[in-house]
Write a protein that holds these residues in place. Structure first.
Motif, mmCIF file in Angstrom:
data_model
loop_
_atom_site.group_PDB
_atom_site.id
_atom_site.type_symbol
_atom_site.label_atom_id
_atom_site.label_comp_id
_atom_site.label_asym_id
_atom_site.label_seq_id
_atom_site.Cartn_x
_atom_site.Cartn_y
_atom_site.Cartn_z
ATOM 1 N N GLY A 129 0.859 -1.173 0.000
ATOM 2 C CA GLY A 129 0.000 0.000 0.000
ATOM 3 C C GLY A 129 0.896 1.224 0.000
ATOM 4 O O GLY A 129 1.805 1.319 0.820
ATOM 5 N N ASN A 130 0.672 2.153 -0.921
ATOM 6 C CA ASN A 130 1.512 3.350 -1.023
ATOM 7 C C ASN A 130 0.632 4.596 -0.876
ATOM 8 O O ASN A 130 -0.355 4.743 -1.582
ATOM 9 C CB ASN A 130 2.236 3.367 -2.367
ATOM 10 C CG ASN A 130 3.231 4.516 -2.462
ATOM 11 O OD1 ASN A 130 4.025 4.699 -1.553
ATOM 12 N ND2 ASN A 130 3.168 5.257 -3.538
ATOM 13 N N GLU A 169 8.896 10.338 0.712
ATOM 14 C CA GLU A 169 7.509 10.819 0.620
ATOM 15 C C GLU A 169 6.513 9.686 0.381
ATOM 16 O O GLU A 169 5.302 9.925 0.328
ATOM 17 C CB GLU A 169 7.373 11.882 -0.480
ATOM 18 C CG GLU A 169 7.669 11.392 -1.872
ATOM 19 C CD GLU A 169 9.139 11.493 -2.280
ATOM 20 O OE1 GLU A 169 9.415 11.327 -3.478
ATOM 21 O OE2 GLU A 169 10.007 11.717 -1.427
ATOM 22 N N ASP A 170 7.000 8.463 0.252
ATOM 23 C CA ASP A 170 6.139 7.300 0.053
ATOM 24 C C ASP A 170 5.894 6.593 1.381
ATOM 25 O O ASP A 170 6.739 5.850 1.864
ATOM 26 C CB ASP A 170 6.777 6.310 -0.932
ATOM 27 C CG ASP A 170 6.927 6.875 -2.322
ATOM 28 O OD1 ASP A 170 5.914 7.374 -2.857
ATOM 29 O OD2 ASP A 170 8.043 6.824 -2.870
ATOM 30 N N ILE A 171 4.739 6.825 1.965
ATOM 31 C CA ILE A 171 4.347 6.106 3.175
ATOM 32 C C ILE A 171 3.792 4.773 2.684
ATOM 33 O O ILE A 171 2.885 4.749 1.857
ATOM 34 C CB ILE A 171 3.286 6.891 3.980
ATOM 35 C CG1 ILE A 171 3.745 8.329 4.235
ATOM 36 C CG2 ILE A 171 2.957 6.163 5.280
ATOM 37 C CD1 ILE A 171 5.049 8.478 5.001
ATOM 38 N N HIS A 172 4.352 3.677 3.175
ATOM 39 C CA HIS A 172 4.043 2.383 2.564
ATOM 40 C C HIS A 172 3.769 1.296 3.592
ATOM 41 O O HIS A 172 4.272 1.332 4.698
ATOM 42 C CB HIS A 172 5.184 1.958 1.634
ATOM 43 C CG HIS A 172 6.525 1.958 2.293
ATOM 44 N ND1 HIS A 172 7.248 3.120 2.511
ATOM 45 C CD2 HIS A 172 7.280 0.953 2.799
ATOM 46 C CE1 HIS A 172 8.384 2.826 3.113
ATOM 47 N NE2 HIS A 172 8.424 1.511 3.306
ATOM 48 N N ALA A 173 2.938 0.348 3.165
ATOM 49 C CA ALA A 173 2.588 -0.818 3.983
ATOM 50 C C ALA A 173 2.921 -2.059 3.156
ATOM 51 O O ALA A 173 2.133 -2.480 2.315
ATOM 52 C CB ALA A 173 1.109 -0.794 4.351
ATOM 53 N N PRO A 174 4.102 -2.649 3.382
ATOM 54 C CA PRO A 174 4.488 -3.834 2.620
ATOM 55 C C PRO A 174 3.888 -5.111 3.200
ATOM 56 O O PRO A 174 3.340 -5.125 4.294
ATOM 57 C CB PRO A 174 6.012 -3.837 2.754
ATOM 58 C CG PRO A 174 6.265 -3.181 4.078
ATOM 59 C CD PRO A 174 5.166 -2.170 4.261
#
Length: 162
Positions: free
Chosen positions: A90-91, A133-138
């Motif tokens: 998720g980005n 700047e990419d908040i991510h959920a791997p």
């Protein structure tokens, strides 16, 4: 802005800096032997250039979205490469996120919640490059939960570029 695609094509049209190119070379040299001694949930940390370029080889199972943790970094760019398996990352933009803790400078991480994000689907041989700047959920389930063998290259970003 996140960049994603197949590892063997990612640098054909984008001029990356030397540290990112070195990380991509490491990923191209990975083999199944790189994951032989790993246990699920116990990543292996390999220094490729002191603390400026770090590889984290890992094995884990993908999780449902409601268990995903959105994270952000300030000092490092992530090169997230799926060696085996498939997942969704998720980005999100910081504009669409709410912090759930203070920034941890020692581990270069802050966690967030986000209800608006773009799913990035990766399968074996694909990479996603995530900037601060990419908040991510791997590690999110794509179609069904699966075991993923993955390497994350942490590329230190000089102060002048932040």
């Amino acid at each position: 802005m996140a960049i994603f695609g197949y590892l063997n094509e990612i640098d054909k049209s984008i001029p990356f800096n030397k540290p990112i190119l070195k990380g991509l070379r490491y990923l191209r040299d990975l083999s199944s032997d790189s994951f032989l001694k790993l246990k699920e949930g116990e990543p292996q940390k390999i220094s490729l250039d002191s603390d400026r370029l770090i590889a984290l080889n890992q094995i884990y199972r993908t999780q449902p979205l409601d268990q995903a943790k959105f994270e952000g970094h300030r000092k490092y760019i992530d090169l997230q490469y799926v060696f085996e398996g498939f997942e969704t990352i998720g980005n999100s933009s910081p504009v669409d996120c709410r912090p759930v803790n203070e920034y941890d400078a020692e581990n270069d991480v802050q966690f967030f919640t986000s209800e608006f994000f773009t799913p990035i689907h990766l399968k074996a041989g694909m990479i996603c490059i995530l900037y601060p700047e990419d908040i991510h959920a791997p590690g999110v389930i794509l179609n069904r939960s699966c075991c993923v063998k993955k390497t994350v290259i942490k590329v230190w970003m000089p102060q002048a570029l932040r």
